[in-house]
Design a protein around this motif. Sequence first.
Motif, mmCIF file in Angstrom:
data_model
loop_
_atom_site.group_PDB
_atom_site.id
_atom_site.type_symbol
_atom_site.label_atom_id
_atom_site.label_comp_id
_atom_site.label_asym_id
_atom_site.label_seq_id
_atom_site.Cartn_x
_atom_site.Cartn_y
_atom_site.Cartn_z
ATOM 1 N N PHE A 173 -7.870 1.382 -1.895
ATOM 2 C CA PHE A 173 -7.203 0.743 -0.756
ATOM 3 C C PHE A 173 -8.153 -0.171 0.013
ATOM 4 O O PHE A 173 -7.834 -1.331 0.307
ATOM 5 C CB PHE A 173 -6.659 1.877 0.126
ATOM 6 C CG PHE A 173 -6.120 1.474 1.458
ATOM 7 C CD1 PHE A 173 -6.750 1.868 2.621
ATOM 8 C CD2 PHE A 173 -4.950 0.729 1.553
ATOM 9 C CE1 PHE A 173 -6.234 1.535 3.855
ATOM 10 C CE2 PHE A 173 -4.428 0.386 2.785
ATOM 11 C CZ PHE A 173 -5.075 0.786 3.941
ATOM 12 N N LYS A 221 -8.973 -3.207 -2.100
ATOM 13 C CA LYS A 221 -7.849 -4.088 -2.432
ATOM 14 C C LYS A 221 -7.399 -4.963 -1.263
ATOM 15 O O LYS A 221 -6.999 -6.107 -1.451
ATOM 16 C CB LYS A 221 -6.669 -3.231 -2.921
ATOM 17 C CG LYS A 221 -5.497 -4.047 -3.467
ATOM 18 C CD LYS A 221 -4.398 -3.131 -3.992
ATOM 19 C CE LYS A 221 -3.223 -3.936 -4.505
ATOM 20 N NZ LYS A 221 -2.092 -3.104 -4.912
ATOM 21 N N TYR A 222 -7.469 -4.429 -0.033
ATOM 22 C CA TYR A 222 -6.919 -5.151 1.115
ATOM 23 C C TYR A 222 -7.993 -5.513 2.132
ATOM 24 O O TYR A 222 -8.680 -4.648 2.650
ATOM 25 C CB TYR A 222 -5.839 -4.310 1.808
ATOM 26 C CG TYR A 222 -4.686 -3.964 0.905
ATOM 27 C CD1 TYR A 222 -4.540 -2.670 0.398
ATOM 28 C CD2 TYR A 222 -3.758 -4.931 0.525
ATOM 29 C CE1 TYR A 222 -3.493 -2.355 -0.446
ATOM 30 C CE2 TYR A 222 -2.707 -4.618 -0.312
ATOM 31 C CZ TYR A 222 -2.585 -3.338 -0.795
ATOM 32 O OH TYR A 222 -1.554 -3.026 -1.636
ATOM 33 N N ASP A 244 2.130 1.697 -3.481
ATOM 34 C CA ASP A 244 1.068 2.281 -4.307
ATOM 35 C C ASP A 244 1.084 3.811 -4.205
ATOM 36 O O ASP A 244 1.088 4.518 -5.216
ATOM 37 C CB ASP A 244 -0.304 1.773 -3.859
ATOM 38 C CG ASP A 244 -0.532 0.299 -4.166
ATOM 39 O OD1 ASP A 244 -1.490 -0.267 -3.608
ATOM 40 O OD2 ASP A 244 0.232 -0.279 -4.950
ATOM 41 N N TYR A 282 -6.771 7.559 -3.162
ATOM 42 C CA TYR A 282 -6.433 6.137 -3.077
ATOM 43 C C TYR A 282 -7.344 5.356 -2.125
ATOM 44 O O TYR A 282 -7.512 4.146 -2.276
ATOM 45 C CB TYR A 282 -4.970 6.027 -2.632
ATOM 46 C CG TYR A 282 -4.430 4.639 -2.396
ATOM 47 C CD1 TYR A 282 -4.326 3.702 -3.429
ATOM 48 C CD2 TYR A 282 -3.989 4.257 -1.124
ATOM 49 C CE1 TYR A 282 -3.795 2.435 -3.210
ATOM 50 C CE2 TYR A 282 -3.460 2.998 -0.892
ATOM 51 C CZ TYR A 282 -3.362 2.091 -1.937
ATOM 52 O OH TYR A 282 -2.845 0.831 -1.715
ATOM 53 N N GLU A 283 -7.947 6.055 -1.165
ATOM 54 C CA GLU A 283 -8.690 5.373 -0.090
ATOM 55 C C GLU A 283 -9.723 4.349 -0.578
ATOM 56 O O GLU A 283 -9.740 3.211 -0.105
ATOM 57 C CB GLU A 283 -9.351 6.391 0.840
ATOM 58 C CG GLU A 283 -9.659 5.792 2.198
ATOM 59 C CD GLU A 283 -9.477 6.798 3.337
ATOM 60 O OE1 GLU A 283 -9.273 7.987 3.079
ATOM 61 O OE2 GLU A 283 -9.554 6.354 4.485
ATOM 62 N N ARG A 337 -3.717 -1.761 8.054
ATOM 63 C CA ARG A 337 -2.777 -1.056 7.175
ATOM 64 C C ARG A 337 -2.955 0.463 7.207
ATOM 65 O O ARG A 337 -2.052 1.201 6.839
ATOM 66 C CB ARG A 337 -2.943 -1.547 5.733
ATOM 67 C CG ARG A 337 -2.534 -2.995 5.505
ATOM 68 C CD ARG A 337 -2.885 -3.421 4.089
ATOM 69 N NE ARG A 337 -2.573 -4.817 3.839
ATOM 70 C CZ ARG A 337 -1.555 -5.239 3.076
ATOM 71 N NH1 ARG A 337 -0.767 -4.365 2.503
ATOM 72 N NH2 ARG A 337 -1.339 -6.520 2.893
ATOM 73 N N LYS A 338 -4.144 0.918 7.621
ATOM 74 C CA LYS A 338 -4.476 2.343 7.567
ATOM 75 C C LYS A 338 -3.464 3.194 8.342
ATOM 76 O O LYS A 338 -3.128 4.310 7.948
ATOM 77 C CB LYS A 338 -5.884 2.551 8.136
ATOM 78 C CG LYS A 338 -6.482 3.904 7.796
ATOM 79 C CD LYS A 338 -7.896 4.035 8.347
ATOM 80 C CE LYS A 338 -8.900 3.281 7.510
ATOM 81 N NZ LYS A 338 -10.286 3.510 7.957
ATOM 82 N N HIS A 359 0.819 -1.216 0.000
ATOM 83 C CA HIS A 359 0.000 0.000 0.000
ATOM 84 C C HIS A 359 0.854 1.268 0.000
ATOM 85 O O HIS A 359 0.479 2.274 -0.597
ATOM 86 C CB HIS A 359 -0.990 -0.002 1.174
ATOM 87 C CG HIS A 359 -0.381 -0.381 2.481
ATOM 88 N ND1 HIS A 359 0.141 -1.614 2.721
ATOM 89 C CD2 HIS A 359 -0.237 0.323 3.637
ATOM 90 C CE1 HIS A 359 0.597 -1.660 3.967
ATOM 91 N NE2 HIS A 359 0.389 -0.504 4.531
ATOM 92 N N TYR A 380 -7.495 -3.794 5.618
ATOM 93 C CA TYR A 380 -7.183 -2.363 5.461
ATOM 94 C C TYR A 380 -7.194 -1.607 6.780
ATOM 95 O O TYR A 380 -6.496 -0.604 6.932
ATOM 96 C CB TYR A 380 -8.155 -1.711 4.464
ATOM 97 C CG TYR A 380 -9.602 -1.693 4.890
ATOM 98 C CD1 TYR A 380 -10.484 -2.703 4.501
ATOM 99 C CD2 TYR A 380 -10.107 -0.663 5.686
ATOM 100 C CE1 TYR A 380 -11.808 -2.697 4.894
ATOM 101 C CE2 TYR A 380 -11.433 -0.659 6.075
ATOM 102 C CZ TYR A 380 -12.274 -1.676 5.685
ATOM 103 O OH TYR A 380 -13.585 -1.670 6.081
#
Length: 663
Positions: free
Chosen positions: A511, A514-515, A417, A507-508, A521-522, A414, A518
């Motif tokens: 994001f 995709k994950y 990206d 991107y949010e 990962r945030k 991420h 998330y």
Amino acid sequence: MAKKYILKKDSSIQEIQKVEKNFLINYHNELNPAQYEAVSAVEGAYLVIAGAGSGKTRTLVYRVARLIELGYDPSSILLLTFTRKAAKEMMDRASILLDNRCSKINGGTFHSFANLTLRKYAKAVNLDNGFTILDQSDSEDVINLIRSQLKISQLKKRFPNKSTIYNVISLSVNTGRSIESILEDDLPHFVEYTNKIIDINKVYQSYKRKNNLLDYDDLLIYLKYFLFENSTATKSFLNTINFVMVDEYQDTNKIQAEIIQGLAQRNNNVMVVGDDSQSIYSFRGANFKNIMEFPKLFSNVKIIKLEENYRSTQEILNFANHIIEQAVEKYPKFLFTKKIGGELPGIVSAANQNMQSRFITERILELREEGIPLNEIAVLFRSSFHSFDLEIELNKANIPYQKFGGMKFIETAHIKDVLAFLRIAANPNDFVSWYRVLLLHDGIGPKKAQQIIDAINLGKFSISVHPEKMLTKNIDDRIFNLFNLLHEINTKNILPSDKAELVINYYEPIFTTKYDDYNKRKKDLEIFINIAEKYKSLESFLTDMALDPPQDSVTDVEAIDKEKEILTLSTIHSAKGLEWHTVFIIHAADGFFPSSQSFEKLETLEEERRLMYVASTRAKQNLYVCYPMQIFDRYQGFTFAKPSRFIEGIDEQMAEVWLLEEE
């Protein structure tokens, strides 16, 4: 005069003493009293609580040698470990200590032992002994095949990917928790798919049986079933095992604990070695209750505590003892050492994260000048993202390092990206970044992406021109919005942090689609903006962010060439079992360590306490526990942080408070 009546010595004790005279090893002289008690234990059930650095491996190795010197058949001794490396090391050390008989013991991981046993006794559990073992990647591919048959696209909502489904199924097997409860607790955004995931699991189990396949979890399930089957084959097998020994018992899961019960059911000869204070792998399915409830599982369990530490100074041990004394559930123990000449651990409060990073960098350079090599220094952290700011400072100071237990910052997908957008803004001809960014968008595959890149290469499209001026029938809204963003961050004279904010807002939605994880990962995206805050130009930011890729896994840490000086950066989970002259623990602030996610349950908060204990006991001579007093949060801006509850208000006789100031 009183009449004497002489009680005869226990014949078994007499026999052992008789045999002991002929031992090749003087166990009394080579072990401390607690180690000797564990090593000289023969029949019965034993729980050895081995404190950090107390010679756990030495104790197991010497017990193996002593049992063989007593005349027991090496193949009747079973030593279970968690890694092949640990099993090999113990057998090699025992062979060097005594002789080659030690290499003939049954030693290995739970899974390798299960594999060998099931091959031999396959018929007893209705298996074909030619079964194939699926590794995790294979299992995920099978699940993906089943998943694709569900026609997921018709659900109109995101469905968990193959690795998420595999992890849920595996965690359910290893913990005994239902798939439903795992989804509710860990992945609530997928609860609506509980029944579909249960259906996938049913088809997955059926597929394996039909095709004579076993995954890692099946090896344990079938072994457990075999041990409690009470068949002639089971009885015959159990008669070949005299002694069961288990290393790192605190890391066992529910099935592994049941397997140990099954293995020792005939004669109750079992010794497990572990440390309740180092139980930190619940996310893998390890069950803290296994070690706490061991005395209830076997009859007449004797507890032996190894408390003499051979690693750290008493000052560091006092600090660690204090942390674990506050634990709600534990086996009380007090680590002590005969080592002298230590300094108090330092509790280092920094004004902000960057000051924390600069302090560590400067102190490492000072230590190196004092003769401490870089490979004797480690920086430990609760979560991988805690070291991102430090990595930049280390690079500036030309301090080489290897990072373990998590990807380096720009190696996380991420962050790669987000960086790709910014790299295009800085260099519109960065076609590697273009390709990455284009493929993030639905409906753009490799072919379409290449067509757009070709058009950019020919000058037909440009981010320096507003997309409205080059809008054609070939550009739909999706591509228009992308070019609009890139035009804005390329042409606007704003700070790198503002450009990063624009990218992340765009991107949010990509994001979160995709994950599956998330939410976890945030935090990385917030830290990314935090780092960008320090830069005035995008070029200098991107230059500093171009870090080296990650090296090998932590299992290879000790294999690093000792002549090559490399600093270690590691998550605490990956540092367990290792040691360094000097250890820095960073981000020891409430909400970071312990993490805010651990506040809801006592069990998770207690595991965080054990993590702090594990981190502290990695240090041999110097320990610095650092925290920033001000932390940047994307939504709240700068907020004041409190020191970790594990170190707050600690006695000044136990730790020295350091306050950092600018020169």
